[in-house]
Design an enzyme around this catalytic site. Structure first.
Site, PDB file in Angstrom:
ATOM      1  N   GLY A  87       0.766  -1.239   0.000  1.00  0.00           N
ATOM      2  CA  GLY A  87       0.000   0.000   0.000  1.00  0.00           C
ATOM      3  C   GLY A  87       0.791   1.280   0.000  1.00  0.00           C
ATOM      4  O   GLY A  87       0.202   2.360  -0.080  1.00  0.00           O
ATOM      5  N   GLU A 101       4.211  -6.397   1.393  1.00  0.00           N
ATOM      6  CA  GLU A 101       3.866  -6.804   0.034  1.00  0.00           C
ATOM      7  C   GLU A 101       3.862  -5.624  -0.940  1.00  0.00           C
ATOM      8  O   GLU A 101       2.815  -5.229  -1.456  1.00  0.00           O
ATOM      9  CB  GLU A 101       2.505  -7.497   0.037  1.00  0.00           C
ATOM     10  CG  GLU A 101       2.503  -8.782   0.839  1.00  0.00           C
ATOM     11  CD  GLU A 101       1.117  -9.383   0.997  1.00  0.00           C
ATOM     12  OE1 GLU A 101       1.046 -10.598   1.250  1.00  0.00           O
ATOM     13  OE2 GLU A 101       0.113  -8.638   0.882  1.00  0.00           O
ATOM     14  N   PRO A 102       5.031  -5.049  -1.225  1.00  0.00           N
ATOM     15  CA  PRO A 102       5.070  -3.966  -2.210  1.00  0.00           C
ATOM     16  C   PRO A 102       4.818  -4.476  -3.617  1.00  0.00           C
ATOM     17  O   PRO A 102       5.379  -5.491  -4.029  1.00  0.00           O
ATOM     18  CB  PRO A 102       6.507  -3.434  -2.067  1.00  0.00           C
ATOM     19  CG  PRO A 102       7.296  -4.634  -1.614  1.00  0.00           C
ATOM     20  CD  PRO A 102       6.357  -5.394  -0.701  1.00  0.00           C
ATOM     21  N   ARG A 158       2.908  -1.990  -6.408  1.00  0.00           N
ATOM     22  CA  ARG A 158       2.935  -0.711  -7.121  1.00  0.00           C
ATOM     23  C   ARG A 158       4.276   0.006  -6.914  1.00  0.00           C
ATOM     24  O   ARG A 158       4.888   0.504  -7.864  1.00  0.00           O
ATOM     25  CB  ARG A 158       1.786   0.164  -6.615  1.00  0.00           C
ATOM     26  CG  ARG A 158       1.660   1.510  -7.311  1.00  0.00           C
ATOM     27  CD  ARG A 158       0.835   2.484  -6.468  1.00  0.00           C
ATOM     28  NE  ARG A 158      -0.419   1.903  -6.043  1.00  0.00           N
ATOM     29  CZ  ARG A 158      -1.588   2.097  -6.657  1.00  0.00           C
ATOM     30  NH1 ARG A 158      -1.641   2.852  -7.733  1.00  0.00           N
ATOM     31  NH2 ARG A 158      -2.685   1.547  -6.198  1.00  0.00           N
ATOM     32  N   ARG A 177      -7.258   2.571 -15.745  1.00  0.00           N
ATOM     33  CA  ARG A 177      -7.306   3.091 -14.375  1.00  0.00           C
ATOM     34  C   ARG A 177      -7.983   4.459 -14.258  1.00  0.00           C
ATOM     35  O   ARG A 177      -8.586   4.756 -13.232  1.00  0.00           O
ATOM     36  CB  ARG A 177      -5.910   3.131 -13.775  1.00  0.00           C
ATOM     37  CG  ARG A 177      -5.298   1.737 -13.607  1.00  0.00           C
ATOM     38  CD  ARG A 177      -4.011   1.760 -12.815  1.00  0.00           C
ATOM     39  NE  ARG A 177      -4.239   2.166 -11.436  1.00  0.00           N
ATOM     40  CZ  ARG A 177      -3.843   3.318 -10.930  1.00  0.00           C
ATOM     41  NH1 ARG A 177      -3.201   4.213 -11.691  1.00  0.00           N
ATOM     42  NH2 ARG A 177      -4.090   3.609  -9.669  1.00  0.00           N
ATOM     43  N   TYR A 219     -10.920   4.666 -11.687  1.00  0.00           N
ATOM     44  CA  TYR A 219     -10.646   5.381 -10.437  1.00  0.00           C
ATOM     45  C   TYR A 219     -10.387   6.870 -10.611  1.00  0.00           C
ATOM     46  O   TYR A 219     -10.092   7.556  -9.633  1.00  0.00           O
ATOM     47  CB  TYR A 219      -9.387   4.812  -9.763  1.00  0.00           C
ATOM     48  CG  TYR A 219      -9.322   3.333  -9.568  1.00  0.00           C
ATOM     49  CD1 TYR A 219     -10.330   2.636  -8.913  1.00  0.00           C
ATOM     50  CD2 TYR A 219      -8.199   2.617  -9.996  1.00  0.00           C
ATOM     51  CE1 TYR A 219     -10.238   1.275  -8.711  1.00  0.00           C
ATOM     52  CE2 TYR A 219      -8.099   1.253  -9.795  1.00  0.00           C
ATOM     53  CZ  TYR A 219      -9.119   0.580  -9.157  1.00  0.00           C
ATOM     54  OH  TYR A 219      -9.018  -0.770  -8.951  1.00  0.00           O
ATOM     55  N   CYS A 248     -14.886   2.974 -28.653  1.00  0.00           N
ATOM     56  CA  CYS A 248     -16.254   3.492 -28.756  1.00  0.00           C
ATOM     57  C   CYS A 248     -16.870   3.518 -27.365  1.00  0.00           C
ATOM     58  O   CYS A 248     -17.754   2.713 -27.021  1.00  0.00           O
ATOM     59  CB  CYS A 248     -17.073   2.632 -29.709  1.00  0.00           C
ATOM     60  SG  CYS A 248     -16.505   2.725 -31.413  1.00  0.00           S
ATOM     61  N   GLU A 249     -16.392   4.423 -26.542  1.00  0.00           N
ATOM     62  CA  GLU A 249     -16.792   4.515 -25.138  1.00  0.00           C
ATOM     63  C   GLU A 249     -16.463   5.927 -24.675  1.00  0.00           C
ATOM     64  O   GLU A 249     -15.311   6.359 -24.734  1.00  0.00           O
ATOM     65  CB  GLU A 249     -16.018   3.494 -24.290  1.00  0.00           C
ATOM     66  CG  GLU A 249     -16.444   3.395 -22.865  1.00  0.00           C
ATOM     67  CD  GLU A 249     -17.742   2.633 -22.694  1.00  0.00           C
ATOM     68  OE1 GLU A 249     -18.544   3.047 -21.831  1.00  0.00           O
ATOM     69  OE2 GLU A 249     -17.952   1.637 -23.414  1.00  0.00           O
TER      70      GLU A 249
END
Length: 431
Positions: free
Chosen positions: A248, A290-291, A293, A330, A334, A361-362
């Protein structure tokens, strides 16, 4: 520059890991993922050294493969002496194919199927991070059938709100992950695990969320977990040998994001933990973190070619690129911030405010809004920085768009490590 592996050369081109990215775009075509191996190794060494210095020689960082799961990553993790965090049979398979020693793997997931449990045991996964009672029984039965004892950690929800985006905050009581302390479920699951003859309960795991810049939430979580360990010792006579604090820690996506001193953060957390353990007269457990990112994010970059500039008077200017949400979902998910630059015109004035739009197409297919760039021209190369984490791993084939290639940069050399998908790839599983 938001990271020290970025620079601008004498012709005004962006360089990444010492290489002119405009030249790489010409050589490999776009969209293109770039990956800086030297930066990944640097981050692994920061975590390994800091954890052993602060927590002791038994401490071990586990690379969280969900951030970027490809065979070549596991070669690096093996060579750097890291552990790994895997969350599916597919990640286990990939790590195994990458030559990673699976006894240093920790298997996560809130719904491991019977097939997942069997596959992980047969692959030699060292630890299961057990999420719930049903999974515990499945592990016990599978281990019994193999005449073995399976090491596990119990995933605990400590009830911490790290003040991040709700979608990536996973340590609260109301969560699909883990057993909550406050409801008594964590204690009940512990008692049940201790009764299983083919399960060895090694300790506990918690994870409070992602992209956290401060140390306080980690310290608070550690304090709650150590207090829980002390309570379990008092009532059940069991003392946890291992505590996994999850991942995190944040990364810089924008210039105004603070710099993160990971080694200092780890030292602060360790110092607080030592005091808390002393207060409860507990030995310091083996610590895992637990890295994911923070290992690979700024080791990645994505390159695109500009197609069109569409200006709607009194509204906005859309810059369309040859990729989008299939290779980086992403922002759509987010509203994640990114730094975007014109790689072939780094010294030009940034005189145009743009929305970077993908080719799908979004209407939500956007990479970033409100970006200042030199007035975009067809054929410009846009670089989106800090895309090593959760870009390729979350990529899709929406609109039947093939996923990009990935090129590893190391020691001034470039090597293709992931080929660009073909149209044939898109239909290869169709009957």
């Amino acid at each position: 520059m938001i990271c020290n592996n970025l620079s601008v050369n004498e012709v005004g081109h962006l360089c990444f890991a010492g290489r002119d990215v405009t030249e790489l775009a010409q050589k490999y075509a776009t969209p293109l993922y770039l990956l800086d191996e030297d930066k990944i190794r640097e981050k692994c060494r920061i975590y390994t050294k800091a954890m052993k210095t602060s927590f002791g020689e038994e401490a071990l960082p586990l690379y969280a493969g969900k951030a970027l799961c490809i065979k070549d990553i596991y070669r690096i993790m093996r060579e750097e002496g890291m552990g790994i965090d895997v969350v599916s049979s597919g990640e286990i398979f990939t790590a195994s194919q990458g030559g990673f020693p699976m006894e240093r793997a920790y298997f996560h997931g809130n719904n491991k199927t019977d097939a997942d449990v069997a596959y992980a045991m047969d692959a030699g996964v060292g630890y299961f991070v057990c999420d719930n009672e049903e999974e515990l029984f499945a592990i016990e039965q599978a281990a019994k059938a193999r005449g073995m004892i399976q090491k596990i950690l119990i995933r605990v929800a400590p009830g911490i709100d790290p003040h991040t985006h709700k979608a990536i905050s996973t340590g609260s009581i109301d969560s699909k992950f883990g057993a909550a302390i406050e409801t008594g479920q964590a204690g009940e699951l512990t008692a049940l695990a201790l009764q299983q003859p083919h399960v060895s309960l090694e300790g506990y795991h918690c994870h409070i969320g992602s992209q956290i810049f401060e140390t306080e939430p980690f310290v608070d979580a550690a304090a709650i977990m150590i207090q829980f360990i002390a309570t379990v010792r008092e009532y059940l006579g069991y003392t946890a040998k291992e505590l996994n604090l999850g991942g995190g820690m944040a990364v810089r996506y924008l210039e105004d994001h603070p710099n993160i001193d990971y080694a200092n953060n780890i030292a602060v957390i360790a110092d607080k933990m030592k005091h808390i353990c002393a207060h409860y007269d507990l030995p310091m457990p083996r610590v895992r973190m637990e890295p994911g990112r923070s290992i690979v994010a700024d080791a990645g970059m994505t390159l695109y070619t500009v197609g069109t500039l569409k200006t709607i008077p009194n509204f906005r200017s859309y810059v369309s690129i040859d990729g989008g949400m299939p290779d980086n979902p992403r922002y759509a998910l987010y509203e994640s911030p990114y730094t975007v630059v014109t790689a072939n015109r780094m010294n030009d004035d940034k005189d145009t405010v743009c929305t970077i739009a993908g080719r799908c197409c979004e209407s939500g297919d956007l990479i970033q809004e409100g970006v200042k760039l030199p007035k975009p021209q067809r054929g410009d190369i846009l670089a989106v920085l800090t895309t090593g984490a959760y870009n390729y791993s979350m990529a899709s084939n929406y609109n039947r768009i093939p996923r990009p290639a990935m090129v590893r940069l190391c020691g001034g050399e470039d090597q293709l490590i992931l080929r660009r998908e073909t149209f044939e790839d898109l239909i290869k599983n169709e009957i």
